[in-house]
Every structure is written in structure tokens, then in C-alpha cells.
Motif scaffolding. Sequence first.
Motif: not given
Length: 400
Positions: A289-306
Motif C-alpha cells: 500500500r504505497p498510498d498509506l500515511d502514518l495515521s493509516g498504518a497506525i489504524e491498520l495495526a490497531h485493526g490487527g493487520d499482521e
Amino acid sequence: MSPRPNPALPLATPAGVEVLTRILTQGPIPRVEIARRAGLSQAAVTKAVAPLIEAGFVTDQPVTARSGEVVEAQLGIGRPVSPLTVIRNSVSVIGLKVTPTALIGVTTDFSAGIITARQQPLPDHSVETVLQRLTDLASELIGTLGDDSGPLIGIGVAVSGDVDAEHGVVRDSPFMGWRDVGVGELLTEKLGVPVVVTNDVRALTVSEHWFGVGVNADSFAVVTIGSGVGCGLYINGEVVSGAHGVSGELGHLPLAPGELVCTCGRRGCVETVASSDAILNRTRETTGRPDLDLSGAIELAHGGDENAREAFDRAGEVIGSALAAMVNLVGPELVVIAGEGVADYDLYEQRMREAFAAHAFGAAGDCRLMLRSHTFNDWARGAAATVIRSYVRGEQPFQR
């Protein structure tokens, strides 16, 4: 308004410097308690305090705390004693923090209490642009000083990287792309006010030492996590500067994979895994996901994305190992974890603490790890705190 002349501190002896430092950092405080803590006679304390009271820097009259309550002190049984405290508006200070995208500035009083805060974006990193924007921001802040403000004693500038504080030179700032920039001299010429330039993490450490969690600590470290990973150390009664002006570069310990290239040009630095940019880049790579920003990465991690979780886990592992290495070497009683990256602290705290416990040697593992939220205003306040410390001690550029 133009800054008023820099008022001279009536400090003729080391005892006077010690007494004012105690009042600034531990006040309101009675004379007898200053004498006990500083190992001075009460007569020596009285002699040092008298000219400070007469010059309007210190008072022994009842004062109003920031909470609005009148401050009193009582030692044991008997009548209340009159504690000494600094007159906060006896002087004003400006602190400026330089980041790659913006300048943050504050005005403070003598106790480093923030009065006004301003921010200005940076269109580029060129020395000319940044110096002009610093001049503009400082001038704007000077204009906010009213009749109830004390005279401006100096301006502090906090910059990431290798900074020669004695000469006000930024020797190497990878984030800004600067080498050997005489910020102190150039700004002094533009503004006509003493300028103190220092490493940003060291400035934050000075602020914590004099006005924060380090006031009563025998030793501590401040570790900042964000675009970079920094470390300031307070050991044996002093903030560590290093023989060559470099110390505490936790972010550049070679604890990461050797194929990763750091912004400093070296390989395997802690920052290549643990900085916010490194975490984002890793998440983009593993999720596709090259479009991700940091808040998006944090959201993914909080959502359990491995994949996102793996980036934070890897950061926590390296940060914990780096903390253990630092604590094993210098043995602070407390480590304050600060910076904009602490917003994501919960995502790597467990892995960080596990790695720290695994690598801390013996009783070093008893070192407390404490989260302390900081804003960019706090970084600018740190720059102001370095001015206050230099002013009290009579250091560059305030020699008495």
C-alpha cells in the motif's frame, strides 16, 4: 516592540548561582532548605539572595501559584516561613524549534512557563529560507511581549543533529541537510539579541532537568521517538554534552539490519527500523500500500493487520534493545520516553519492554520506563530553558 536591554543578574559567586538555580528549579523554597540541599550556610544563602531580591528577580513575599493558590511553606511546628521564589515576569525568553516542515516558537517567563506559541511552515530547507523564517517568527514573538512582560534575555534555537552549542554552529543536521551553519552568529546579527543554539533532544533534557520530571532525580534519560530517535542524558549532576558535543545518539546505534541505510548515510542504525518514517515505509512495503500515511498504518495495526503489526513489533524490539544498551552503559534511574511517536506507544510497548527486560543487565532492569507526552511547543520550551540555564550560569553568550 524592540527588546529591552538584557538585565544583568547579580551573581558574583558560584554560591549565588547555586542558590538561584535551587530557587528556579525547586522553589518556592525556604532559605533553610536551600542551605541544607546546597550544603551552604544560611548566612551564605542570605548574602546571595539579598541582591536578587533587590534587583527584582526573586521575592520572599507570598506569591500566587499557576493554580491561583497562594504559596506558603511550613517547616515542622511553628509559624509558616516565607519561601523564596523567582518573579516569573522579571525576564522573558523565546524558544524556537526547527523541524523539516515547520518552525515552532514560544515565549516563556523566567520559570519556562509558556506564554505565547506560534508556528510557521517551511517551504524548503535552505539555510537562507530557514534563517529568514526564524527571524520573522522571532520578531513576531517579540511583538507579543507586553508591558507586563520582562525584558527579553535571549533566544534559544533547537535543531536536530550534531550541534556545537558553544559556538552556535549546526555541524551536521541530516534532516535539514545542513553542515557547518553558524546559526547563532547569523541570527544574533539579524535580531540583536543573544542566541543559544543546541541539539533539540539535549534542550528537552535541560527542560526536564530544571523544570520537569528530572528536578529531583539523581539521573535520568530522555528518549524521543518520531521522525528520528534521540536521547538526552542527565548523569552526575549535569546534562551530558560529550567531549566533542555529541552524546546520547541512541538512534544511531548499529542494532538494525545492516542492509538498511539511515538518513545519516550509515547502515543499520536504530532509526532505520524505529523512526516513524521507517515504520511507515515498512508497512507500505509489506502491505503493498504505497498510498498509506502514518495515521493509516497506525489504524491498520490497531485493526490487527499482521503486516502493520510486524512493523511496530520490529520497532519495539529494536527500541527496547537500544534502551537496554544505554541503561547498561550509564545506569539512569529513569527513562522518559517522549516525542511525537509516543502516540503509537501502545503498538510497540509490550515488545519494547520485553526486549528491554531481555537485554538489561542485572539491576539495570529496575530502571523505570515512563511515557511523557510532548508537543512541538515543549521542544521550543526546551530551547527557552537552555537560554535560562546559560543566563543563570553566565555561559555563552551571557558571560559575566
